[in-house]
Design a protein around this motif. Structure first.
Motif, PDB file in Angstrom:
ATOM      1  N   ASP A  96       0.835  -1.184   0.000  1.00 29.10           N
ATOM      2  CA  ASP A  96       0.000   0.000   0.000  1.00 29.10           C
ATOM      3  C   ASP A  96       0.879   1.247   0.000  1.00 29.10           C
ATOM      4  O   ASP A  96       2.069   1.170  -0.329  1.00 29.10           O
ATOM      5  N   PRO A 127      -4.709  -1.908  -3.532  1.00 30.81           N
ATOM      6  CA  PRO A 127      -5.543  -2.390  -2.434  1.00 30.81           C
ATOM      7  C   PRO A 127      -5.200  -3.832  -2.079  1.00 30.81           C
ATOM      8  O   PRO A 127      -4.818  -4.628  -2.942  1.00 30.81           O
ATOM      9  N   PRO A 225     -11.457   7.564  -0.086  1.00 24.47           N
ATOM     10  CA  PRO A 225     -10.554   6.438   0.183  1.00 24.47           C
ATOM     11  C   PRO A 225      -9.765   6.624   1.475  1.00 24.47           C
ATOM     12  O   PRO A 225      -8.859   5.840   1.751  1.00 24.47           O
ATOM     13  N   GLY A 230      -7.241   3.207  -2.296  1.00 23.53           N
ATOM     14  CA  GLY A 230      -8.439   2.744  -2.994  1.00 23.53           C
ATOM     15  C   GLY A 230      -9.085   3.713  -3.941  1.00 23.53           C
ATOM     16  O   GLY A 230      -9.968   3.327  -4.713  1.00 23.53           O
ATOM     17  N   ALA A 234     -11.249   2.435  -7.004  1.00 19.85           N
ATOM     18  CA  ALA A 234     -12.704   2.484  -6.843  1.00 19.85           C
ATOM     19  C   ALA A 234     -13.351   3.242  -8.000  1.00 19.85           C
ATOM     20  O   ALA A 234     -14.386   2.806  -8.533  1.00 19.85           O
ATOM     21  N   LEU A 291     -13.818   3.955   2.112  1.00 17.99           N
ATOM     22  CA  LEU A 291     -12.892   2.822   2.145  1.00 17.99           C
ATOM     23  C   LEU A 291     -11.840   3.066   3.218  1.00 17.99           C
ATOM     24  O   LEU A 291     -11.471   4.214   3.486  1.00 17.99           O
ATOM     25  N   ALA A 295      -8.257  -0.415   1.458  1.00 12.64           N
ATOM     26  CA  ALA A 295      -9.460  -0.669   0.651  1.00 12.64           C
ATOM     27  C   ALA A 295      -9.983  -2.085   0.770  1.00 12.64           C
ATOM     28  O   ALA A 295     -10.648  -2.566  -0.143  1.00 12.64           O
ATOM     29  N   ASP A 296      -9.717  -2.754   1.879  1.00  9.97           N
ATOM     30  CA  ASP A 296     -10.369  -4.051   2.044  1.00  9.97           C
ATOM     31  C   ASP A 296     -11.670  -3.924   2.836  1.00  9.97           C
ATOM     32  O   ASP A 296     -12.490  -4.840   2.824  1.00  9.97           O
ATOM     33  N   CYS A 298     -15.229  -1.504   3.644  1.00 12.15           N
ATOM     34  CA  CYS A 298     -16.100  -0.521   3.014  1.00 12.15           C
ATOM     35  C   CYS A 298     -17.225  -0.167   3.978  1.00 12.15           C
ATOM     36  O   CYS A 298     -17.912  -1.053   4.493  1.00 12.15           O
ATOM     37  N   ILE A 399     -13.598  -2.595  -2.605  1.00  7.01           N
ATOM     38  CA  ILE A 399     -13.906  -2.090  -3.942  1.00  7.01           C
ATOM     39  C   ILE A 399     -15.154  -2.772  -4.513  1.00  7.01           C
ATOM     40  O   ILE A 399     -16.106  -2.113  -4.943  1.00  7.01           O
TER      41      ILE A 399
END
Length: 538
Positions: A96, A127, A225, A230, A234, A291, A295-296, A298, A399
């Motif tokens: 990341d 992500p 994000p 992300g 996204a 996110l 970004a895992d 949401c 995402i």
């Protein structure tokens, strides 16, 4: 100084000198030289624990921190365990945008290459679900993502995926930890240069994420994000899915490892989504999406008569689980949630003729929830983690969740309904469910163990006026489940010690049936009472 203290000081000084002598990062010596004895004792008290899915800790020199030497030795250990089973296999390495992530990823890739693995090193910060997807998509033996998810800016981490893009479980994590303990000094670990790769895997991931939607038509979206990686991903996935009317929180869009606009970069934290909700109101959005930095995860926000609010992870889980099952057409379906998540998904599954599996906490268990009678189609945990396309990504994926959440809003709008209407419909069918979590801080992990022991020997006799039954989840995990209720209401509390901090966490759920407004009022009253009562236990 007593002889004993002098011996301890001498032993610590020797350990520091040995570490500095073999640390390939020249800045480590200066960093350690500036530390006082207490700081050095903490940094050298123990190695950074190889816990859930890998390593995570503060960026600092020494064995009890995230640094180049620790990453090199960890990768050597992972390679030894993998080499026993998959010599010459592919490895995916991603990272990341946190401090030193790119450096740690390259070092990891070079160690794997020197150990004979074919390495795909991502060409840019990505992500975490991209790595989980790539491992599964190309049939790699494993994957490593350098990330600390939504931890503070001072942290970084090292997440390991097994074959299939699943988080590692016992005994693999213990095998790796033992291998790391036997690793050579960091400067003696071989490294082979590696070229960047992964363009095709990123493209395939984005195209796949776009396919999770079930409808057509667009929706106005507010997106943040949270200073993570992300944002562009996204936007691309949403555009491929037909969502072009997306407005971003500009101050939080570009990756920034210092997370300057939030105290804690987690969409669940109070205040973290304030800028997002303000943007959503300004542009008259139909949905707001946040996110976390890798970004895992949401989180979803929706308009209400009283203004915008973020949904809880459980509320989003109910909505997406119901939506996926209502559109599932092929094969027996399995959905999964954890023991600390709401029980409504089980009722939703039964309503659709699907199977519900309750797992221990964490996606390492949720991702393995398939059974002999069905295939996993959805899994979630209350901490805003959702797996909406298990065939492609066997982990939480912010995402693809964002794409599906936007699609749900379109599907509801086409029927003249809103997200709030959908939540009301679920409450009428399955009862009003309210959930919250309370934390009790303790002085040490040992004190948490002692409190759990007292709870086992002297459990509470009532919950919100109901008699209590207790289920002990040992030896599977250190947790207690307290339940009570009658024909019109049930209460449930799951208490367990944190795996990373000195605290106890209790997850509260109240379910009430009857007329909607009255049931909600009763549930909220019972939940408030429990939230005040639970921290006083034992």
């Amino acid at each position: 100084m007593s002889a004993m203290l002098m011996a301890v000081h001498t032993e610590l000084s020797a350990a520091v000198a040995e570490w500095v002598a073999h640390d390939p990062d020249p800045a480590s010596a200066a960093e350690l030289a500036a530390c006082d004895d207490d700081d050095l004792a903490d940094r050298f008290a123990r190695p950074l624990t190889f816990g859930t899915a890998g390593l995570r800790g503060p960026l600092r020199a020494g064995p009890n921190g995230m640094n180049l030497a620790v990453v090199l030795r960890a990768t050597w250990g992972v390679a030894q365990v993998l080499g026993d089973h998959s010599p010459g296999s592919a490895i995916v390495v991603g990272y990341d945008a946190r401090h030193r992530s790119a450096e740690f990823a390259r070092a990891s890739a070079e160690v794997f290459a020197a150990q004979g693995f074919s390495v795909s090193l991502m060409f840019c910060p990505v992500p975490t679900p991209v790595v989980a997807f790539a491992v599964r998509n190309i049939g790699a033996a494993a994957g490593v993502q350098i990330t600390a998810s939504h931890n503070p800016a001072s942290d970084n981490g090292y997440k390991v995926y097994a074959a299939g893009g699943l988080q590692i479980v016992e005994p693999t994590d213990r095998d790796i930890e033992h291998a790391i303990a036997a690793a050579p000094p960091a400067d003696q670990i071989p490294r082979t240069p590696v070229d960047h790769d992964g363009v095709e895997q990123v493209r395939s991931y984005l195209e796949r994420a776009a396919t999770v939607r079930r409808t057509s038509g667009s929706v106005r979206v507010a997106l943040t994000p949270m200073h993570g990686v992300g944002g562009e991903f996204a936007l691309d996935a949403l555009a491929l899915a037909g969502f072009g009317d997306v407005h971003v929180v500009e101050s939080q869009f570009a990756p920034d490892p210092d997370f300057p606009t939030v105290t804690f970069p987690n969409p669940e934290e109070p205040g973290a989504a304030d800028q997002l909700l303000a943007l959503a109101a300004d542009i008259d959005a139909e949905i707001a999406v946040a996110l976390d930095p890798d970004a895992d995860r949401c989180a979803v926000g929706v308009p209400t008569p009283a203004g915008w609010r973020m949904l809880t992870g459980d509320e989003t889980g109910w909505l997406l689980g119901d939506y996926i099952l209502s559109t599932h057409r092929s094969g027996a379906a399995v959905v999964a949630s954890t023991v600390v998540s709401s029980r409504m998904l089980a009722s939703i599954a039964a309503d659709h003729g699907a199977r519900h599996v309750e797992t221990l906490t964490g996606f390492k268990w949720l991702a393995r929830a398939d059974d002999l009678d069905g295939t996993l189609v959805y899994a979630y945990e209350e901490a805003i983690g959702h797996c909406v396309d298990p065939a492609a990504v066997r982990d939480k994926d912010g995402i693809s969740t964002a794409v599906l959440a936007c699609d749900l809003v379109v599907a509801l709008r086409d029927r003249g309904r809103t997200v709030l209407d959908a939540l009301d419909d679920l409450a009428r069918r399955h009862g009003v469910h309210t959930t919250t979590a309370v934390t009790r801080r303790v002085g040490s992990p040992q004190e948490a163990v002692e409190v759990m022991a007292r709870l086992r020997s002297h459990a509470p006799v009532s919950l919100a006026g109901f008699d209590v039954s207790v289920t002990d989840l040992q030896p599977r995990t250190d947790a207690l489940v307290f339940t009570g209720g009658d024909d019109t209401a049930t209460v449930r509390v799951v208490t367990r010690p944190s795996g990373t901090e000195p605290k106890l966490k209790s997850y509260i759920e109240v379910r009430c049936t009857g007329e909607l407004a009255a049931a909600r009022a009763r549930a909220e009253k019972s939940q408030s009472a429990l939230a005040a009562e639970v921290p006083q236990w034992a």
